[in-house]
Every structure is written in structure tokens, then in C-alpha cells.
Design a protein around this motif. Sequence first.
Motif, PDB file in Angstrom:
ATOM      1  N   LEU A  10       1.937  15.502  31.714  1.00  0.00           N
ATOM      2  CA  LEU A  10       2.609  14.501  30.899  1.00  0.00           C
ATOM      3  C   LEU A  10       2.601  13.168  31.638  1.00  0.00           C
ATOM      4  N   MET A  11       2.301  12.106  30.914  1.00  0.00           N
ATOM      5  CA  MET A  11       2.457  10.777  31.511  1.00  0.00           C
ATOM      6  C   MET A  11       3.720  10.164  30.941  1.00  0.00           C
ATOM      7  N   ALA A  12       4.733  10.069  31.787  1.00  0.00           N
ATOM      8  CA  ALA A  12       6.025   9.513  31.378  1.00  0.00           C
ATOM      9  C   ALA A  12       5.959   7.999  31.485  1.00  0.00           C
ATOM     10  N   ILE A  13       6.347   7.331  30.411  1.00  0.00           N
ATOM     11  CA  ILE A  13       6.307   5.871  30.361  1.00  0.00           C
ATOM     12  C   ILE A  13       7.605   5.312  30.939  1.00  0.00           C
ATOM     13  N   GLY A  14       7.452   4.329  31.814  1.00  0.00           N
ATOM     14  CA  GLY A  14       8.589   3.895  32.625  1.00  0.00           C
ATOM     15  C   GLY A  14       9.343   2.676  32.147  1.00  0.00           C
ATOM     16  N   THR A  15       9.126   2.284  30.909  1.00  0.00           N
ATOM     17  CA  THR A  15       9.747   1.029  30.465  1.00  0.00           C
ATOM     18  C   THR A  15      11.232   1.184  30.118  1.00  0.00           C
ATOM     19  N   GLY A  16      11.650   2.379  29.716  1.00  0.00           N
ATOM     20  CA  GLY A  16      13.067   2.654  29.462  1.00  0.00           C
ATOM     21  C   GLY A  16      13.753   1.596  28.626  1.00  0.00           C
ATOM     22  N   ASN A  17      14.937   1.186  29.070  1.00  0.00           N
ATOM     23  CA  ASN A  17      15.659   0.131  28.353  1.00  0.00           C
ATOM     24  C   ASN A  17      15.418  -1.244  28.972  1.00  0.00           C
ATOM     25  N   ASP A  54      16.372  -1.483  35.537  1.00  0.00           N
ATOM     26  CA  ASP A  54      15.930  -0.130  35.916  1.00  0.00           C
ATOM     27  C   ASP A  54      14.458   0.051  35.579  1.00  0.00           C
ATOM     28  N   LEU A  55      13.620   0.081  36.597  1.00  0.00           N
ATOM     29  CA  LEU A  55      12.171   0.197  36.406  1.00  0.00           C
ATOM     30  C   LEU A  55      11.662   1.571  36.795  1.00  0.00           C
ATOM     31  N   GLU A  56      12.588   2.497  37.098  1.00  0.00           N
ATOM     32  CA  GLU A  56      12.187   3.778  37.683  1.00  0.00           C
ATOM     33  C   GLU A  56      12.477   4.989  36.816  1.00  0.00           C
ATOM     34  N   VAL A  57      12.629   4.804  35.518  1.00  0.00           N
ATOM     35  CA  VAL A  57      12.993   5.946  34.670  1.00  0.00           C
ATOM     36  C   VAL A  57      11.911   7.032  34.698  1.00  0.00           C
ATOM     37  N   ALA A  58      10.664   6.633  34.761  1.00  0.00           N
ATOM     38  CA  ALA A  58       9.580   7.631  34.786  1.00  0.00           C
ATOM     39  C   ALA A  58       9.316   8.132  36.199  1.00  0.00           C
ATOM     40  N   CYS A  95       4.588   9.560  26.833  1.00  0.00           N
ATOM     41  CA  CYS A  95       5.856  10.073  26.307  1.00  0.00           C
ATOM     42  C   CYS A  95       7.031   9.387  26.992  1.00  0.00           C
ATOM     43  N   HIS A  96       8.087   9.201  26.200  1.00  0.00           N
ATOM     44  CA  HIS A  96       9.315   8.581  26.710  1.00  0.00           C
ATOM     45  C   HIS A  96      10.331   9.693  26.965  1.00  0.00           C
TER      46      HIS A  96
END
Length: 254
Positions: A34-41, A45-49, A8-9
Amino acid sequence: MTLVDTHCHLDDSKFDEDREQAIERALAAGVTRLMAIGTGNGPPDLEVAVRLADRYPFVYATIGVHPHDASKATAETFDRLRELAGHPKVLAIGEIGLDYHYDFSPRDVQLSVFERQLALAADTKKLVVIHTREAWDDTLAAVASLPHGGVMHCFTGDAAQARQALDRGFHLSFGGVLTFPKAEALREAARLAPDDRILVETDCPYLAPVPHRGKRNEPAFVVDTVRRLAEVRGTTPEKIAELTTRNFEALCLR
Ligand SMILES: [Zn+2]
Ligand SMILES: [Zn+2]
């Protein structure tokens, strides 16, 4: 029923108004991890998840550069990914792969960024979460170098492609597309996958399952995919929940 949404994003801006409530609805629906996916924009920034995983005990994280953002990757990006791979709640490198449908980054750049992240996953013994669209053969060729498997996220292939992915040691993660009327070839693939190689996900806010199709997707809706997967496999939603939760634990929480 206890469920895991393995993709999930949650960082997406479409959750800015009601992120807490969406998480509450997920928990109320039995989606307890939940597995938060860290790709974001994309980079830098590599730490969104990771930020979400630091905040909620039941949220895990991935890190990685999506093929769409491959052009934004620099030497610092790979150094930082290597550091972040040591974070205790980072379970995988992903979603990484190839997307020849949109071609937001040139294909040679997508491929080299994908290969560098596969090498990082091999070095750090992290799972990979693969995104592939209209790039099946190149994706399979690239992952052949990997000493371990991972997750084919939002798997939408047919039975033959499912067998290829399973042969390479991958788990198949099914999302909302499984519920779409035209997805008969995908349902055939979902029927043949072994019990111990299936996962479920939402890929929210994208690809909401029927009956929410066309709306913003959210983790609670993984229940609708679980119901459809149970029908397809001739079993109960409870059994699918049990299997996919156990598979998540065995694969990701080793
Ligand atoms: Zn994807
Ligand atoms: Zn995704």
C-alpha cells in the motif's frame, strides 16, 4: 493475485474504527503493498503516512502538501518536507498539484506551493504523485520543468489527455471512476495506455468502485477496479495485477 494499492488515505478518520481490519481485508484480497498518501489535513503535520509506514512493513509513504491545503504551507513546511524526503520508505512527493474545482486555496498560492514541491522532487530525485482537477493545462505546464515523471493519480482524463501525460513520462493510475457507467472517455484512455505505464489505486476512503459506489472505499476494493480494467483492455485480472505490480516496483522501488 498480488496487487498494490498505489494511493490510499489510510490515516483518514473514516478508518479510525477499523483501520486494522481494513488492512487485514486488503491483505486477504491480495493487496500486499500500500502506498499511504501523506497529505492528511495539511501542515503542520506532514507525517501521517510516514507513521503508518514505520508501523507496517508493507506500507510505503508519500509526503506533501495537497493543493487544498496550500494556504497552510510555511517556510518550515518546505524545510521539514526536505528532511522527510530522506526517510527510507518515502517513495514520492504527493499528492501535489492544482484543484480549480474546489479552490480551497487561492490559485496563485496553489501554483507556487506546487512549483516549490516540484523543485524539491527534482532536487531529491523523488517521484511526484499529481492531483489535478479542472486545471489540466496549468498542471502540464508546471510539470514540464521536472526532469523525471511520476504518477497521474486517479487519472480521469480522455484519450488526448492520456497521451499528453504519457508523453511527459507519467504513469496513469486508475481508480474507482473507471467503473462508473458514464466514464466511457476514461475507459478509452485506459485502453490506449501502454502495458508498462498503468497503475491501480483506490484513493480510499473516497471514490469507491462499483459495486461499492457511494460507500466508504478501502484498499481491498482495488480488486474491482482491476477487474474492470482487465475487461476494458481485453485481458485477465491476473494479467493486470501482474503488470501493475511490476510497474509499481519498477517506478517506485527503483
Ligand atoms: Zn487527489
Ligand atoms: Zn488522494
